[in-house]
Write a protein that holds these residues in place. Structure first.
Motif, PDB file in Angstrom:
ATOM      1  N   ILE A 462      14.366  27.222  15.755  1.00  0.00           N
ATOM      2  CA  ILE A 462      13.265  26.399  16.253  1.00  0.00           C
ATOM      3  C   ILE A 462      11.979  27.211  16.190  1.00  0.00           C
ATOM      4  CG2 ILE A 462      12.406  25.062  18.222  1.00  0.00           C
ATOM      5  CD1 ILE A 462      15.348  24.881  19.174  1.00  0.00           C
ATOM      6  N   LEU A 463      10.961  26.647  15.569  1.00  0.00           N
ATOM      7  CA  LEU A 463       9.707  27.349  15.345  1.00  0.00           C
ATOM      8  C   LEU A 463       8.563  26.619  16.044  1.00  0.00           C
ATOM      9  CD1 LEU A 463      10.179  27.908  11.514  1.00  0.00           C
ATOM     10  CD2 LEU A 463      10.615  29.578  13.326  1.00  0.00           C
ATOM     11  N   ARG A 464       7.774  27.351  16.798  1.00  0.00           N
ATOM     12  CA  ARG A 464       6.589  26.761  17.435  1.00  0.00           C
ATOM     13  C   ARG A 464       5.477  26.596  16.402  1.00  0.00           C
ATOM     14  NH1 ARG A 464       3.338  30.434  19.136  1.00  0.00           N
ATOM     15  NH2 ARG A 464       1.213  29.609  19.138  1.00  0.00           N
ATOM     16  N   ILE A 465       4.931  25.400  16.340  1.00  0.00           N
ATOM     17  CA  ILE A 465       3.811  25.114  15.443  1.00  0.00           C
ATOM     18  C   ILE A 465       2.561  25.001  16.313  1.00  0.00           C
ATOM     19  CG2 ILE A 465       2.966  23.681  13.572  1.00  0.00           C
ATOM     20  CD1 ILE A 465       5.786  24.885  13.128  1.00  0.00           C
ATOM     21  N   PRO A 466       1.632  25.937  16.215  1.00  0.00           N
ATOM     22  CA  PRO A 466       0.478  25.932  17.129  1.00  0.00           C
ATOM     23  C   PRO A 466      -0.343  24.645  17.020  1.00  0.00           C
ATOM     24  CG  PRO A 466       0.628  28.016  15.936  1.00  0.00           C
ATOM     25  CD  PRO A 466       1.602  27.086  15.285  1.00  0.00           C
ATOM     26  N   ALA A 467      -0.826  24.165  18.168  1.00  0.00           N
ATOM     27  CA  ALA A 467      -1.616  22.932  18.184  1.00  0.00           C
ATOM     28  C   ALA A 467      -2.964  23.115  17.500  1.00  0.00           C
ATOM     29  CB  ALA A 467      -1.803  22.464  19.631  1.00  0.00           C
ATOM     30  N   TRP A 468      -3.466  24.353  17.463  1.00  0.00           N
ATOM     31  CA  TRP A 468      -4.779  24.596  16.859  1.00  0.00           C
ATOM     32  C   TRP A 468      -4.725  24.641  15.335  1.00  0.00           C
ATOM     33  CZ3 TRP A 468      -3.720  28.744  14.032  1.00  0.00           C
ATOM     34  CH2 TRP A 468      -2.852  29.728  14.546  1.00  0.00           C
ATOM     35  N   SER A 469      -3.533  24.697  14.766  1.00  0.00           N
ATOM     36  CA  SER A 469      -3.402  24.893  13.324  1.00  0.00           C
ATOM     37  C   SER A 469      -3.805  23.634  12.563  1.00  0.00           C
ATOM     38  CB  SER A 469      -1.965  25.271  12.972  1.00  0.00           C
ATOM     39  OG  SER A 469      -1.828  25.524  11.599  1.00  0.00           O
ATOM     40  N   VAL A 470      -4.503  23.822  11.455  1.00  0.00           N
ATOM     41  CA  VAL A 470      -4.961  22.722  10.611  1.00  0.00           C
ATOM     42  C   VAL A 470      -4.003  22.577   9.424  1.00  0.00           C
ATOM     43  CG1 VAL A 470      -6.889  21.807   9.273  1.00  0.00           C
ATOM     44  CG2 VAL A 470      -7.331  23.250  11.277  1.00  0.00           C
ATOM     45  N   LYS A 471      -3.300  21.474   9.366  1.00  0.00           N
ATOM     46  CA  LYS A 471      -2.334  21.214   8.291  1.00  0.00           C
ATOM     47  C   LYS A 471      -1.337  22.366   8.139  1.00  0.00           C
ATOM     48  CE  LYS A 471      -5.368  18.113   5.668  1.00  0.00           C
ATOM     49  NZ  LYS A 471      -6.019  17.827   4.371  1.00  0.00           N
ATOM     50  N   PRO A 472      -0.565  22.650   9.190  1.00  0.00           N
ATOM     51  CA  PRO A 472       0.434  23.721   9.085  1.00  0.00           C
ATOM     52  C   PRO A 472       1.526  23.342   8.093  1.00  0.00           C
ATOM     53  CG  PRO A 472       0.801  22.425  11.071  1.00  0.00           C
ATOM     54  CD  PRO A 472      -0.498  21.931  10.467  1.00  0.00           C
ATOM     55  N   SER A 473       2.151  24.341   7.515  1.00  0.00           N
ATOM     56  CA  SER A 473       3.238  24.085   6.570  1.00  0.00           C
ATOM     57  C   SER A 473       4.291  25.172   6.681  1.00  0.00           C
ATOM     58  CB  SER A 473       2.706  24.023   5.134  1.00  0.00           C
ATOM     59  OG  SER A 473       2.180  25.278   4.739  1.00  0.00           O
ATOM     60  N   ILE A 474       5.505  24.823   6.279  1.00  0.00           N
ATOM     61  CA  ILE A 474       6.624  25.767   6.253  1.00  0.00           C
ATOM     62  C   ILE A 474       7.342  25.618   4.922  1.00  0.00           C
ATOM     63  CG2 ILE A 474       8.818  26.435   7.304  1.00  0.00           C
ATOM     64  CD1 ILE A 474       7.811  25.359   9.955  1.00  0.00           C
ATOM     65  N   LYS A 475       7.590  26.737   4.273  1.00  0.00           N
ATOM     66  CA  LYS A 475       8.391  26.754   3.050  1.00  0.00           C
ATOM     67  C   LYS A 475       9.713  27.459   3.337  1.00  0.00           C
ATOM     68  CE  LYS A 475       4.610  26.888  -0.323  1.00  0.00           C
ATOM     69  NZ  LYS A 475       4.007  27.705  -1.420  1.00  0.00           N
ATOM     70  N   LEU A 476      10.792  26.876   2.864  1.00  0.00           N
ATOM     71  CA  LEU A 476      12.109  27.492   2.945  1.00  0.00           C
ATOM     72  C   LEU A 476      12.553  27.812   1.527  1.00  0.00           C
ATOM     73  CD1 LEU A 476      14.745  28.328   4.347  1.00  0.00           C
ATOM     74  CD2 LEU A 476      15.454  25.921   4.271  1.00  0.00           C
ATOM     75  N   ASN A 477      12.661  29.092   1.260  1.00  0.00           N
ATOM     76  CA  ASN A 477      13.025  29.557  -0.088  1.00  0.00           C
ATOM     77  C   ASN A 477      12.142  28.889  -1.146  1.00  0.00           C
ATOM     78  OD1 ASN A 477      15.065  31.157   1.013  1.00  0.00           O
ATOM     79  ND2 ASN A 477      16.560  29.488   0.910  1.00  0.00           N
ATOM     80  N   GLY A 478      10.855  28.763  -0.824  1.00  0.00           N
ATOM     81  CA  GLY A 478       9.877  28.237  -1.759  1.00  0.00           C
ATOM     82  C   GLY A 478       9.693  26.735  -1.732  1.00  0.00           C
ATOM     83  N   THR A 479      10.516  25.999  -1.021  1.00  0.00           N
ATOM     84  CA  THR A 479      10.424  24.539  -0.950  1.00  0.00           C
ATOM     85  C   THR A 479       9.735  24.125   0.337  1.00  0.00           C
ATOM     86  OG1 THR A 479      12.460  24.282  -2.232  1.00  0.00           O
ATOM     87  CG2 THR A 479      11.729  22.379  -0.932  1.00  0.00           C
ATOM     88  N   ILE A 480       8.708  23.278   0.210  1.00  0.00           N
ATOM     89  CA  ILE A 480       7.969  22.826   1.389  1.00  0.00           C
ATOM     90  C   ILE A 480       8.830  21.870   2.209  1.00  0.00           C
ATOM     91  CG2 ILE A 480       5.964  21.514   2.173  1.00  0.00           C
ATOM     92  CD1 ILE A 480       4.432  22.528  -0.222  1.00  0.00           C
ATOM     93  N   LEU A 481       8.909  22.104   3.507  1.00  0.00           N
ATOM     94  CA  LEU A 481       9.665  21.245   4.417  1.00  0.00           C
ATOM     95  C   LEU A 481       8.773  20.130   4.931  1.00  0.00           C
ATOM     96  CD1 LEU A 481      11.626  23.932   6.491  1.00  0.00           C
ATOM     97  CD2 LEU A 481      12.313  22.756   4.388  1.00  0.00           C
ATOM     98  N   LYS A 482       9.366  18.961   5.126  1.00  0.00           N
ATOM     99  CA  LYS A 482       8.625  17.805   5.590  1.00  0.00           C
ATOM    100  C   LYS A 482       8.673  17.713   7.126  1.00  0.00           C
ATOM    101  CE  LYS A 482       9.472  15.081   1.419  1.00  0.00           C
ATOM    102  NZ  LYS A 482      10.041  13.816   0.862  1.00  0.00           N
ATOM    103  N   GLY A 483       7.672  17.035   7.677  1.00  0.00           N
ATOM    104  CA  GLY A 483       7.679  16.745   9.113  1.00  0.00           C
ATOM    105  C   GLY A 483       7.090  17.810  10.001  1.00  0.00           C
ATOM    106  N   VAL A 484       6.441  18.811   9.408  1.00  0.00           N
ATOM    107  CA  VAL A 484       5.837  19.871  10.212  1.00  0.00           C
ATOM    108  C   VAL A 484       4.519  19.364  10.793  1.00  0.00           C
ATOM    109  CG1 VAL A 484       4.893  22.210  10.176  1.00  0.00           C
ATOM    110  CG2 VAL A 484       6.920  21.652   8.809  1.00  0.00           C
ATOM    111  N   LYS A 485       4.395  19.383  12.113  1.00  0.00           N
ATOM    112  CA  LYS A 485       3.205  18.873  12.781  1.00  0.00           C
ATOM    113  C   LYS A 485       2.678  19.884  13.793  1.00  0.00           C
ATOM    114  CE  LYS A 485       4.570  14.002  12.425  1.00  0.00           C
ATOM    115  NZ  LYS A 485       4.866  12.760  13.193  1.00  0.00           N
ATOM    116  N   ALA A 486       1.371  20.007  13.840  1.00  0.00           N
ATOM    117  CA  ALA A 486       0.738  20.907  14.803  1.00  0.00           C
ATOM    118  C   ALA A 486       1.073  20.469  16.222  1.00  0.00           C
ATOM    119  CB  ALA A 486      -0.775  20.913  14.610  1.00  0.00           C
ATOM    120  N   GLY A 487       1.334  21.461  17.085  1.00  0.00           N
ATOM    121  CA  GLY A 487       1.592  21.188  18.492  1.00  0.00           C
ATOM    122  C   GLY A 487       3.018  20.772  18.799  1.00  0.00           C
ATOM    123  N   GLU A 488       3.946  20.999  17.850  1.00  0.00           N
ATOM    124  CA  GLU A 488       5.339  20.620  18.082  1.00  0.00           C
ATOM    125  C   GLU A 488       6.264  21.813  17.852  1.00  0.00           C
ATOM    126  OE1 GLU A 488       6.446  17.220  15.790  1.00  0.00           O
ATOM    127  OE2 GLU A 488       4.988  15.881  16.778  1.00  0.00           O
TER     128      GLU A 488
END
Length: 836
Positions: A462-488
């Motif tokens: 489980i990873l904290r996504i800061p609420a202040w972040s603008v368009k945060p993103s997460i890549k797993l082994n180079g693939t962008i994961l869907k559903g990443v939202k600031a403040g969640e």
């Protein structure tokens, strides 16, 4: 606003993983406690790296490692301490120190620090009384034993010492049996949450039901913190200062969420967020927590934050994050840790300042007028202010490290805060895992994680996504994961393989936040930025311990700047990136600086006592000075700073009419100076200051700095609740802490002497203009009205047809309005002013 994208890398090696037996000691909540609560990893599971490691090493080499040499008296950390069997009186000082010392020692895995801690641990464990009581036999106080229990908890998790569990069990049985006859009082009554937290921890080890009865009894005997936070009731206790003492308030922030594990009700869980919202509205400071000197002190830019408050606020959030899985808690924790915490210390962690101020343009000896004032209160010293902070401060960074990643009941991990570190623990069915992070966060935006496993293993991360972040993103082994939202909190449940990589990208935007007197603070991600002021250190005392001195800090460049905005935004901001230094909290070498446009404000100077600046002037404020480019540096990178900035522009103050009925709480853009003010039952009240020592407590002012009235009718309902006087201020400018620290007029009802009086203050000089007999009854509401026209003043009471008092004076032509109480508790309502 300008976005900045910079690279941060979390490099994770797949080295062999060494997991001690202690790292298998994690137990989650047993029934009937609230389920799905995270727990901390055993101390030592998380190792700091990079800049974060540097902070811990400086502690070791500075104030923490040298504390026994700095404070060798028997009542402090001397060989004859009563916490070592001597005849001293160490009270809370030794337990405070050992709590942080143990955490630092085992986080660094440092033999020297471990040896320092061991003698206190051994004496404590080996000298428990037959009835279960521990600690110095002559010490009749529940409170100091609470921080020592945290030290024992950390020590047990690091060593699995078999003495600890039966020791605590025996003590808690004693406590349960004796609390009715010797109930919690004072500090123990305020800080019972500490006791509750260790009792819950022990219950999850042993399952002994009496521990839940103990937690319930502690809750019943403690201050009603859940109600206090929910209802903004810090000042509701009259002469009892404990619930408005800011260290208590910060320390007890965890109280509601701790009790929510026994009583899982929304009201218990919500009390934390409600309490923080109340504190930040009425007392908030740019660095992410409320002021307190030592009592809650309002929003003024020249009120301070105590070092104890910083570390206790952090620990409360660290505890809360395990119970309430809300990303905002981690955001708040990082803001305090990355700004307020380093600001309290010298760059080498040898000195601290008891108080720090958002606008602290110099650090010199002298009285500020705080509710608890100390001549050395903002001086950089191993002995700054009162003695508590020099012992309690040591837990700040090591507790932050050990709380950054926690275990989840579904055998996974949750990342609460980010920074360069390395985690070794177990997941799933005791599968060893190592996650190594290498990053310059929070000074950069990317985070790379590599997972080291001997065999593929399924578990949630489980990873904290800061609420202040603008368009945060997460890549797993180079693939962008869907559903990443600031403040969640973002969960990845999968079968993890050796050398899996995650790349987190948290773009940071430069933003401004509203502060006192319509000023602004500047932020980039979790970092608050302050004006870079050239500083000169003047050594005023040298101590016997080599390398330790007291020094004042004097500015050698201008500090009285306002920022130039463009349509409400910072104009022409440029970001200056530099190589990442070993210690990013040194202004000259800061890895990220901001260049902004500003103008000097010549009328903004040091205050009457020449110790602190005047409060930040109300914005917008005009300036005819030339526009300049100034540099902003991280808040915690220096010990003098300006972080509440005025905004340059055409002044816009209320000057025609104002009605304030205090229907919903403390008024916006009103500021109090000295003492305390609070809202209750639709009225604003001056608070009791029993137990205070500062000269600012006698005359407490509540001023609407965003007003400017010349000729007017001004009235309010005034009720005096204790002997003294209270009334209305008008044509006020330059308010500061102190009874007469303002320029302007005051008309008040003097209950003690039975009269109405009119006078003026000029800095710190009070002059009576006129007075007349008038019987003022206690606890009776009066409508007090002043009619001012030119140099003529007429005072009316309760709608009298003729003035009760008339006088003339021409010194002040216009200014703000406000309320004032002098050596009295008073209530005010129905403020109304109309200009002619």
């Amino acid at each position: 606003m300008k976005r900045i994208f910079t690279s941060i890398y979390f490099l994770v090696s797949c080295l062999s993983i060494h997991t001690s037996n202690a790292q298998n000691l994690t137990e989650f909540n047993k029934a009937p406690l609230k389920q799905h609560v995270y727990v901390q990893l055993p101390i030592g599971s998380i190792k700091a790296k990079g800049w974060l490691l540097k902070q811990l090493e400086q502690q070791r080499d500075g104030a923490t490692g040298m504390a026994e040499e700095l404070y060798p008296e028997k009542d402090n950390l001397g060989k004859n301490s009563d916490w070592l069997g001597g005849d001293g009186n160490g009270w809370e000082r030794v337990p405070y120190y050992v709590k942080g010392l143990v955490a630092l020692a085992y986080t660094l895995d440092d033999p020297m620090l471990k040896a320092k801690a061991q003698k206190y641990i051994d004496w404590t464990l080996n000298n428990q009384q037959a009835n279960g009581l521990f600690g110095p036999p002559k010490m009749k106080d529940w409170w100091p034993r609470m921080p020592m229990m945290y030290a024992l908890q950390s020590y047990y998790e690091a060593t699995n010492d078999k003495r600890v569990i039966p020791f605590l069990s025996k003590y808690f049985k004693y406590e349960l049996a004796n609390l009715d006859g010797d109930p919690l009082k004072e500090w123990g009554k305020s800080r019972a949450g500490d006791n509750m937290e260790i009792a819950i921890w022990l219950y999850n080890k042993t399952g002994d039901q009496y521990l839940l009865r103990l937690v319930e009894k502690l809750k019943q005997q403690a201050y009603p913190w859940i109600d206090i936070y929910s209802n903004n009731g810090f000042y509701f206790f009259g002469d009892d200062f404990q619930p408005k003492h800011m260290v208590n308030v910060a320390q007890a922030l965890k109280f509601p969420v701790l009790y929510a594990q026994l009583q899982d009700r929304p009201s218990n869980l919500e009390a934390l967020s409600k309490g923080i919202a109340h504190i930040m509205h009425d007392h908030g400071q740019p660095e992410g927590l409320g002021s307190g000197t030592e009592f809650l002190a309002g929003t003024s830019s020249i009120e301070g934050v105590e070092t104890c408050t910083v570390v206790e606020w952090m620990q409360s959030l660290e505890t809360a994050a395990k119970v309430i899985h809300d990303a905002r808690i981690g955001d708040q924790l990082e803001k305090v840790a990355f700004n307020a915490l380093p600001a309290q210390f010298s760059r080498d962690f040898k000195n601290h300042s008891y108080y720090t101020l958002p606008n602290q343009v110099q650090s010199i000896q002298g009285e500020h007028g705080f509710n608890q004032d100390y001549g050395s209160g903002i001086v950089s010293s191993p002995y700054s202010g009162f003695g508590c902070c020099r012992y309690n401060m040591h837990m700040g960074w090591p507790y932050f490290v050990k709380s950054s990643v926690v275990a989840t009941p579904d055998k996974g991990l949750a990342v609460i805060t980010y920074g360069p570190m390395e985690i070794e623990t177990v997941v799933a069915n005791n599968k060893k895992i190592k996650i190594t992070e290498e990053t310059n966060y929070p000074f950069e935006e990317q985070i790379r994680l590599k997972v080291g496993l001997s065999t593929s293993t399924s578990f949630p991360l489980i990873l904290r996504i800061p609420a202040w972040s603008v368009k945060p993103s997460i890549k797993l082994n180079g693939t962008i994961l869907k559903g990443v939202k600031a403040g969640e909190m973002f969960t990845i449940s999968r079968e993890w393989k050796n050398q899996d990589q995650l790349e987190l990208n948290f773009p940071m935007q430069i933003t401004t936040q509203a502060q006192v007197n319509n000023s602004i603070s500047v932020e980039r991600g979790p970092i608050v930025y302050a004006l870079e002021i050239k500083a000169a250190n003047k050594v005023i005392k040298t101590h016997p311990v080599a390398g330790f001195t007291d020094y004042e800090i004097h500015p050698e460049s201008a500090w009285n700047y306002g920022l130039v905005l463009d349509k409400g935004n910072l104009s022409n901001v440029s970001v200056v990136n530099a190589a990442m230094p070993e210690n990013p909290f040194i202004a000259a070498n800061a890895p990220v600086k901001l260049k902004v446009q500003a103008k000097k404000i010549p009328l903004w100077t040091l205050g009457y006592n020449k110790v602190a600046a005047f409060d930040v002037p109300f914005s917008p404020i005009s300036s005819t000075e030339k526009q300049e480019e100034v540099t902003l540096v991280p808040y915690g990178s220096e010990n003098i700073r300006l972080s509440c900035f005025p905004v340059i522009g055409l002044p816009k103050k209320i000057n025609k009419a104002l009605v304030e009925n205090f229907d919903h709480g403390m008024a916006n853009n009103w500021v109090f100076y000295g003492g305390g003010w609070f809202w209750k039952d639709g009225a604003v009240n001056s608070a009791s200051n029993a137990g205070s020592g500062g000269y600012g407590i006698n005359g407490s002012k509540y001023v609407a700095n965003g007003t400017d009235f010349k000729d007017f009718t001004y009235q309010a309902n005034v009720k005096i609740n204790t002997a003294g006087d209270a009334g209305l201020m008008f044509r006020v400018s330059n308010p500061a802490i102190g009874a007469d620290a303002y320029q302007g007029y005051y008309v008040g009802l003097d209950q003690l002497n039975g009269k109405v009086l009119l006078g003026k203050a000029n800095g710190q000089k009070w002059t009576v203009i006129g007075s007349g007999k008038y019987p003022v009854e206690m606890n009776k509401m009066y409508t007090l009205m002043i009619v001012a026209k030119g140099d003529e003043f007429n005072v009316f009471i309760n709608g009298s047809a003729k003035p009760i008092l008339s006088a003339t004076d021409s010194q002040y032509q216009s200014g703000s309005i406000g309320l004032r109480a002098y050596k009295a508790l008073a209530s005010f309502d129905s403020v109304k002013i109309n200009a002619f």
